[in-house]
Scaffold this active site. Structure first.
Site, PDB file in Angstrom:
ATOM      1  N   ASP A 321       0.827  -1.211   0.000  1.00 44.61           N
ATOM      2  CA  ASP A 321       0.000   0.000   0.000  1.00 44.61           C
ATOM      3  C   ASP A 321       0.858   1.257   0.000  1.00 44.61           C
ATOM      4  O   ASP A 321       2.005   1.247   0.430  1.00 44.61           O
ATOM      5  CB  ASP A 321      -0.906   0.021   1.248  1.00 44.61           C
ATOM      6  CG  ASP A 321      -0.100  -0.060   2.530  1.00 44.61           C
ATOM      7  OD1 ASP A 321       0.821  -0.896   2.597  1.00 44.61           O
ATOM      8  OD2 ASP A 321      -0.387   0.704   3.469  1.00 44.61           O
ATOM      9  N   GLU A 322       0.248   2.330  -0.475  1.00 42.31           N
ATOM     10  CA  GLU A 322       0.789   3.681  -0.342  1.00 42.31           C
ATOM     11  C   GLU A 322       2.279   3.765  -0.685  1.00 42.31           C
ATOM     12  O   GLU A 322       3.043   4.431   0.013  1.00 42.31           O
ATOM     13  CB  GLU A 322       0.576   4.196   1.094  1.00 42.31           C
ATOM     14  CG  GLU A 322      -0.875   4.242   1.488  1.00 42.31           C
ATOM     15  CD  GLU A 322      -1.092   4.597   2.952  1.00 42.31           C
ATOM     16  OE1 GLU A 322      -2.036   5.337   3.223  1.00 42.31           O
ATOM     17  OE2 GLU A 322      -0.344   4.132   3.822  1.00 42.31           O
ATOM     18  N   ALA A 323       2.688   3.107  -1.773  1.00 39.28           N
ATOM     19  CA  ALA A 323       4.097   3.127  -2.163  1.00 39.28           C
ATOM     20  C   ALA A 323       4.376   4.407  -2.948  1.00 39.28           C
ATOM     21  O   ALA A 323       4.834   4.376  -4.097  1.00 39.28           O
ATOM     22  CB  ALA A 323       4.430   1.879  -2.976  1.00 39.28           C
TER      23      ALA A 323
END
Ligand code: TNX
Length: 509
Positions: A321-323
């Protein structure tokens, strides 16, 4: 195995039930309305039940818990412990007994059960010990004032996967806290516990081949506290404890973002070779493993190998997530190297729904955490055959505040009162992800603002039971007022166990 304090709480819960009887009998003129039909008080609601009046079963100190086969004896011993009774193994229970039987009932699958409560005895039957265990959770909820209400129940889950997640990275929670949470979620027929074991603020699982991950990377947490980690032996103990509660642990190592603790522990994992400082804030999306370096994959191969070897369950969660500090092209490259590593160690990959963008093998399970009812990447994955875990943040995120005055928690996904947590259908929430593509639900608890066990309980109760019901009960039973009444019926048990639940104004406590 149960921590002593908790065992005392369970005994107290039963004792409270007995006290309530005495009061009710001694004071017939009190103006309490008659207790509702207790068979109708189960959370999650069962598939089918039928009450039979004048067929109640009275528990006495002489009541035996009987397992008709050895395979049933583990669950029988557990039931005996929670009810303070005597377990035994016999061909069949006679007279004053609760009999646990394993059979072949095609109606109830691998986790369902049937329950028959009569004046002369109680019979609980299932096809597996998992089914017996879920039936025992129903029995526990049904005991009221030392009595089990006469009637029959037939029950099995809507979805195979009913999960809870605990973030032990932002704030660390020790083995006893996690065990207590396991006992609490098991009461609502949750069968997976996802542990978020690594994030920017801390690395929480011993990896013997990379010791600095814990020697240094575990040494703090949000707000600068001492952090902590599980040794592999402690993790194995947690896995075994969860297994004794018929719960499978799903360990998560978040990557390629959310990795500051690892990057701080080993300079060579950084593209520039310079280790950043440890991080104790709450921002997200600033860290990334170095996608171009080979050492990144040697590192992750070691981590996955060690973690897989102490994880008997089928899943490893690789985050994803949220890379925001990883380019989209690097994200693709990274996941295409990572997914085969998970497979090489015999595990099925699960990950946050961004994983769906990488066209993973249909065995991979993306976990939807968005707030919209549309996500074309997840819908495309479902069309390719991937099953999806539903954790929409505006419904299932236990770290969201209940109302503007909730003292802890966040609100980026919205406020979530009990009716909001309950008021959605996992089988229709996401366009292009029909019920047949939904593996189940999970309620995540992120812990940026959650510091103590009491905080965990305040955010999880009563919302976790709402998500558990969406995962277990047939949609035909969905009815908020009925649900709220059934949740209220759990409160005396929660009080006796010392659970610090939120007194939602939407529940008739
Ligand atoms: C988003 S949801 C995150 C987490 C935070 C959470 C706080 C997701 C996959 N990532 O890193 O802890 O919001 O609510």
């Amino acid at each position: 195995m149960t921590p002593r304090i908790f065992r005392r709480a369970l005994v107290a819960a039963t004792a409270v039930a007995l006290t309530v009887t005495t009061t009710a009998i001694a004071a017939p003129d009190n103006h309490q309305p008659p207790a509702p039909a207790r068979l109708g008080a189960l959370v999650p609601a069962p598939v089918w039940s039928q009450a039979r009046q004048h067929d109640d079963f009275k528990l006495t100190p002489g009541t035996k818990v009987v397992a008709t086969t050895r395979d049933a004896s583990g669950v029988a011993a557990y039931l005996a412990t929670v009810l303070g009774l005597h377990p035994g193994v016999a061909d069949h229970g006679r007279g004053n007994a609760i009999t646990l039987r394993l059979g072949h009932d095609p109606r109830i699958g691998t986790e369902g059960y049937t329950l028959d409560i009569r004046h002369g005895g109680v019979e609980l039957a299932a096809n597996t010990s998992d089914g017996l265990f879920e039936g025992v959770q129903s029995l526990r909820q049904l005991v009221h004032a030392g009595t089990l209400p006469g009637g029959s129940v037939l029950d099995y889950p809507r979805f195979e996967h009913r999960g809870a997640m605990l973030d032990v990275a932002r704030h660390f929670f020790g083995v006893d806290d996690v065990k207590r949470y396991i006992d609490e979620i098991a009461m609502f027929k949750i069968n997976y516990l996802h542990l978020h074991l690594a994030d920017d603020q801390g690395w929480r699982i011993e990896i013997k081949s990379w010791p600095n991950l814990t020697a240094y990377g575990a040494s703090t947490e949000v707000g600068g506290g001492p952090g902590g980690y599980y040794t592999q032996d402690q993790y194995k103990d947690l896995v075994a404890y969860a297994e004794s509660r018929h719960i499978t642990i799903v360990p998560e190592i978040d990557m390629p973002g959310h990795t500051n603790a690892a990057l701080a522990s080993y300079a060579e994992l950084n593209c520039d070779g310079v280790a950043p400082p440890l991080y104790t804030g709450t921002s997200v999306g600033f860290s990334s493993l170095c996608v171009a370096k080979d050492i990144t994959y040697r590192f992750l191969d070691d981590v996955i190998r060690e973690l897989a070897s102490i994880t008997p369950g089928p899943y490893l969660h690789i985050g994803g997530d949220e890379a925001h500090a990883t380019t989209p092209a690097d994200y693709q490259t990274f996941m295409h190297r990572m997914l085969p590593i998970v497979a090489k160690y015999g595990k099925i990959a699960t990950g946050w729904h961004e994983l769906a963008k990488t066209n993973p093998d249909p065995s991979a399970l993306p976990q939807y955490w968005g707030t919209d009812s549309t996500d074309t990447d997840v819908a495309a994955a479902a069309a390719r055959g991937n099953k999806v875990i539903m954790s929409p943040a505006n419904k299932t995120y236990l770290d969201m505040k209940y109302n503007p005055n909730t003292p802890i928690g966040q609100k980026w996904a919205g406020l979530i009162e009990e009716k909001d947590a309950y008021g959605w259908d996992p089988g229709t929430f996401l366009d292009g992800v029909p019920e047949s593509s939904v593996q189940g639900v999970e309620a995540p608890l992120w812990t940026e603002t959650i510091v103590t066990m009491a905080d965990i309980e305040y955010m999880a109760f009563p919302r976790l039971p709402a998500i558990a019901e969406l995962g277990w009960s047939p949609w035909s039973t969905h009815d908020y007022d009925d649900f709220a009444r059934r949740v209220a019926a759990q409160a005396p048990t929660w009080d006796a166990m010392g659970i610090n639940y939120y007194r939602s104004p939407q529940i008739p406590w």
